[in-house]
Scaffold this motif. Structure first.
Motif, mmCIF file in Angstrom:
data_model
loop_
_atom_site.group_PDB
_atom_site.id
_atom_site.type_symbol
_atom_site.label_atom_id
_atom_site.label_comp_id
_atom_site.label_asym_id
_atom_site.label_seq_id
_atom_site.Cartn_x
_atom_site.Cartn_y
_atom_site.Cartn_z
ATOM 1 N N LEU A 206 49.666 37.268 -15.163
ATOM 2 C CA LEU A 206 48.277 36.961 -14.792
ATOM 3 C C LEU A 206 47.701 35.925 -15.756
ATOM 4 O O LEU A 206 47.033 34.970 -15.339
ATOM 5 C CB LEU A 206 47.453 38.254 -14.830
ATOM 6 N N PHE A 207 47.996 36.093 -17.041
ATOM 7 C CA PHE A 207 47.506 35.145 -18.052
ATOM 8 C C PHE A 207 48.071 33.750 -17.776
ATOM 9 O O PHE A 207 47.344 32.751 -17.811
ATOM 10 C CB PHE A 207 47.929 35.645 -19.441
ATOM 11 N N THR B 48 34.454 43.501 -16.328
ATOM 12 C CA THR B 48 35.751 42.828 -16.288
ATOM 13 C C THR B 48 35.965 42.119 -14.958
ATOM 14 O O THR B 48 36.410 40.964 -14.927
ATOM 15 C CB THR B 48 36.866 43.847 -16.555
ATOM 16 N N LEU B 49 35.620 42.781 -13.868
ATOM 17 C CA LEU B 49 35.835 42.162 -12.556
ATOM 18 C C LEU B 49 34.914 40.971 -12.355
ATOM 19 O O LEU B 49 35.304 39.971 -11.739
ATOM 20 C CB LEU B 49 35.653 43.189 -11.438
ATOM 21 N N LEU B 50 33.689 41.064 -12.887
ATOM 22 C CA LEU B 50 32.787 39.920 -12.796
ATOM 23 C C LEU B 50 33.424 38.727 -13.517
ATOM 24 O O LEU B 50 33.474 37.611 -13.011
ATOM 25 C CB LEU B 50 31.430 40.266 -13.412
ATOM 26 N N CYS B 51 33.941 39.008 -14.719
ATOM 27 C CA CYS B 51 34.606 37.970 -15.511
ATOM 28 C C CYS B 51 35.754 37.350 -14.734
ATOM 29 O O CYS B 51 35.897 36.130 -14.674
ATOM 30 C CB CYS B 51 35.196 38.632 -16.739
ATOM 31 N N ARG B 52 36.585 38.185 -14.162
ATOM 32 C CA ARG B 52 37.747 37.678 -13.432
ATOM 33 C C ARG B 52 37.320 36.877 -12.226
ATOM 34 O O ARG B 52 37.960 35.882 -11.870
ATOM 35 C CB ARG B 52 38.662 38.848 -13.032
ATOM 36 N N ALA B 53 36.219 37.294 -11.595
ATOM 37 C CA ALA B 53 35.715 36.553 -10.433
ATOM 38 C C ALA B 53 35.198 35.186 -10.874
ATOM 39 O O ALA B 53 35.479 34.159 -10.248
ATOM 40 C CB ALA B 53 34.608 37.345 -9.754
ATOM 41 N N LEU B 54 34.450 35.167 -11.987
ATOM 42 C CA LEU B 54 33.893 33.894 -12.453
ATOM 43 C C LEU B 54 35.015 32.953 -12.885
ATOM 44 O O LEU B 54 34.927 31.740 -12.741
ATOM 45 C CB LEU B 54 32.924 34.127 -13.627
ATOM 46 N N GLY B 56 37.993 32.976 -11.551
ATOM 47 C CA GLY B 56 38.754 32.580 -10.364
ATOM 48 C C GLY B 56 40.102 33.266 -10.270
ATOM 49 O O GLY B 56 41.036 32.747 -9.661
ATOM 50 N N LEU B 57 40.213 34.444 -10.870
ATOM 51 C CA LEU B 57 41.510 35.134 -10.865
ATOM 52 C C LEU B 57 41.774 35.879 -9.560
ATOM 53 O O LEU B 57 42.859 36.418 -9.380
ATOM 54 C CB LEU B 57 41.588 36.134 -12.017
ATOM 55 N N ALA B 77 39.206 29.089 -19.829
ATOM 56 C CA ALA B 77 40.338 29.815 -20.415
ATOM 57 C C ALA B 77 39.904 31.248 -20.620
ATOM 58 O O ALA B 77 38.708 31.551 -20.634
ATOM 59 C CB ALA B 77 40.749 29.189 -21.745
ATOM 60 N N MET B 78 40.893 32.128 -20.751
ATOM 61 C CA MET B 78 40.559 33.546 -20.848
ATOM 62 C C MET B 78 41.414 34.241 -21.892
ATOM 63 O O MET B 78 42.604 33.968 -22.000
ATOM 64 C CB MET B 78 40.801 34.191 -19.493
#
Ligand code: SF4
Lengths: 311, 304
Positions: A206-207, B48-54, B56-57, B77-78
């Motif tokens: 995923l990363f 966490t899901l908000l972060c992933r949505a923002l 684009g994951l 980047a994350m």
């Protein structure tokens, strides 16, 4: 690692010793007289006696056994009862073809399984994956000799693409190699597919994806690489099966490999050839097991041997 | 002085899954360059899901559907909570950098510079190691350095210091602050630890049951929390002497991600609830510049 090699070597020697002892005595207690089997039932008592003397069959079994074992240490497998030639060179010649079939089958299986496994794992239960899973299921159900026979009927008899027979290492070996490869590819494909799907769901994937590593690159360069040790271990085990399969496929395609030699040796009770053939098979399987152990060891200790965590 | 354009903004973002769960419900926020925006709240609030949505994951997470508008810089980047899991176990540190430096169109920094920047050794002995030979703090620094290799304008840090011990946590927090200044990064920092948010953030959004219920500058929020949930969080949070202990839960439970929208989702746990709260979901209102909250009690007290 050094310890593993040493232990494996001891195991190898031990296995070979046990196998050679067992095969020697089992062949000796089986009913029937090898001299009569070789010379024919009509042979007179004199020539039978001469034969026994020539090959030492008239001496006590224990003496025969010690001679056989001490010969083995010098890689001397004795002389064939039927043509009186030393066994080792003939065996070496025949082994070449059998190994060629097995190695060819493995290359063919890998060439099929690797790209198919990657393609299937990229979209689990997608159209390609479903199709490939179905085909692999089907192929697993058919033994290699059946695939070989269908191959002969279709490609040699009907389409006349490949010759039915041939000598040396020519185009006539394509079908038997394909039959062996097709038979072994499904196991490799399934191992790889399952492993890649699991690997693909790991956090680092995923990363990498999220950071922009293209999917194709991720699969071929990273996910596949991390799965190679387990696929190699399975491939090593499959190679053992391939050797067995090659011996069978030689019968279907009438190829002069180790299998055919052993078959005729068993029928004519040519004891030295049978003994040498069995030992060779045991050696091949033990070596394959040895390779599997080393691969597994190397993959589990990956990155563990250099240095230790520091704060 | 005119405010710069946000490095990242979003409006009315929702996250849904096919099983009917709706863990993010209409979130809007802005993150400015050089600032840290912390998302705080209990686990399960949707941070966490908000972060992933923002980020684009959702393309890589089966079933995840994102609605709403997201804008700002494309260079993102994350970094994650458990860096050991997010680094490739079969690849050396050097291998990671080779790959990540390739992903940047014009890499301006080398691996050695990046390692030095995050305070890691630049020698080959270190860069040839596999991730599992590194400590948690080193792994997180490697992850930060890898993220920097992408030359992002926005960095998402999802519980990035939670798993680290006290001292390492402090140094990583300092490093993140430094990043903000040196590279003008906008950082979205997800945490359930109020002290971490307090020491790092410029802005804080408090999330509850998929929504941001209060949004203020960190300074204001920690001195004058408005929403009853935020006040409850502060009351139930252990003091600095227990900064490694987990958050003490407020009495009651947060509604599950598939709860039906009705009144205020905090109603059952709220000491300040009123009759209207049970029927009507309070909307997010900007009370003054940079101070937004969604609570009927606050609206009533302030005459909105
Ligand atoms: S809206 Fe009502 S129930 Fe909800 S937090 Fe405010 S006072 Fe409490």
């Amino acid at each position: 690692m050094r310890r593993l090699v040493f232990v494996s070597f001891l195991q190898l020697v031990g296995t070979l010793f046990i196998v050679s002892t067992l095969v020697f005595f089992i062949l000796r207690v089986l009913p029937g007289d090898p001299a009569r089997a070789v010379l024919g039932m009509q042979a007179n008592e004199q020539s039978v006696q001469r034969f026994r003397q020539e090959f030492g069959l008239d001496r006590p079994v224990v003496i025969q056994y010690t001679e056989w074992i001490s010969g083995l240490v010098r890689f001397d497998f004795g002389r064939s009862f039927s043509n009186r030639q030393p066994v080792a060179p003939v065996l070496g010649q025949r082994l070449g073809l059998t190994l060629f079939l097995a190695v060819g089958g493995m290359i063919c299986a890998l060439l099929l399984a690797l790209p198919m496994g990657v393609a299937a794992a990229r979209k689990p239960w997608g159209r390609f994956d479903t199709l490939a899973m179905g085909v692999s299921h089907g192929l697993m159900a058919f033994p290699e000799f059946w695939i070989g026979m269908v191959g002969i009927l279709l490609f040699s008899v009907q389409l006349k693409l490949f010759p039915l027979f041939g000598t040396g290492f020519g185009i006539h070996l394509v079908l038997p190699v394909l039959a062996l490869g097709l038979n072994r590819a499904p196991i490799l494909f399934r191992t790889l597919r399952g492993g890649l799907i699991q690997e693909s769901s790991r956090s680092y994937a995923l990363f990498f994806r999220g950071s922009g590593v293209p999917e194709r690159r991720l699969f071929w360069k990273y996910l596949l690489r991390n799965q190679l040790p387990s696929v190699s271990a399975v491939a090593a085990i499959q190679f053992g099966y391939l050797l067995g399969g090659a011996i069978i496929i030689e019968q279907v395609f009438a190829l002069p490999g180790l299998g055919r030699l052993l078959m005729s040796a068993i029928l004519s009770r040519d004891l030295p050839v049978i003994q040498a053939g069995v030992i060779l098979a045991a050696l091949a399987f033990t070596l394959v097991g040895f390779a599997t152990d080393i691969i597994t060891h190397a993959s589990t200790s990956q990155g563990m041997t250099r240095g230790k965590p520091n704060g | 002085m005119a405010r710069p354009d946000p490095a990242l903004w979003c409006s009315n973002v929702h996250v849904r899954f096919p099983d009917g769960s709706h863990p993010v419900r209409g979130v809007s926020l802005r993150v400015y360059p050089g600032q840290v925006f912390a998302l705080i709240g209990e686990s399960g609030a949707g941070k966490t899901l908000l972060c992933r949505a923002l980020y684009g994951l959702q393309r890589f997470i089966p079933g995840m559907e994102v609605m709403g508008t997201i804008g700002g810089a494309a260079e993102k980047a994350m970094i994650f909570q458990d860096p050991g899991q997010f680094l490739n176990p079969g690849l050396s540190i050097e291998g990671h950098f080779k790959e990540f430096l390739k992903l940047s169109p014009r890499p301006s920094l080398t691996m050695e510079q990046l390692l030095r920047y995050v305070g890691l050794p630049e020698n080959r002995e270190f860069s040839r190691k596999k991730p599992r030979l590194l400590s948690g703090g080193q792994q997180q620094r490697v992850m930060i350095a890898l993220s920097l290799a992408l030359e992002p304008k926005v960095l998402f840090a999802d519980e990035a210091v939670t798993a680290l011990d006290g001292l390492t946590r402090k140094t990583v927090i300092e490093l993140l602050r430094q990043l903000c200044q040196d590279f003008g990064l906008g950082i979205i920092f997800v945490t359930h630890d109020l002290h971490v948010a307090d020491s790092l953030a410029d802005w804080v959004g408090v999330m509850y049951a998929g929504r941001i219920v209060e949004l203020q500058s960190a300074e204001n929020l920690f001195t004058q929390p408005l929403h009853p949930y935020t006040k409850g969080l502060f009351r139930s949070h252990p003091g600095p002497e227990h900064r490694n202990s987990p958050l003490i839960e407020l009495p009651g439970r947060m509604p599950p991600p598939d709860h039906e929208d009705g009144g205020c989702p905090f109603f059952d746990r709220c000491p300040e609830r009123m009759a209207v709260c049970k029927q009507h979901l309070p909307e997010m209102k900007e009370l003054s510049r940079g101070v937004s909250v969604s609570c009927h009690r606050v609206f009533q007290d302030r005459g909105y």
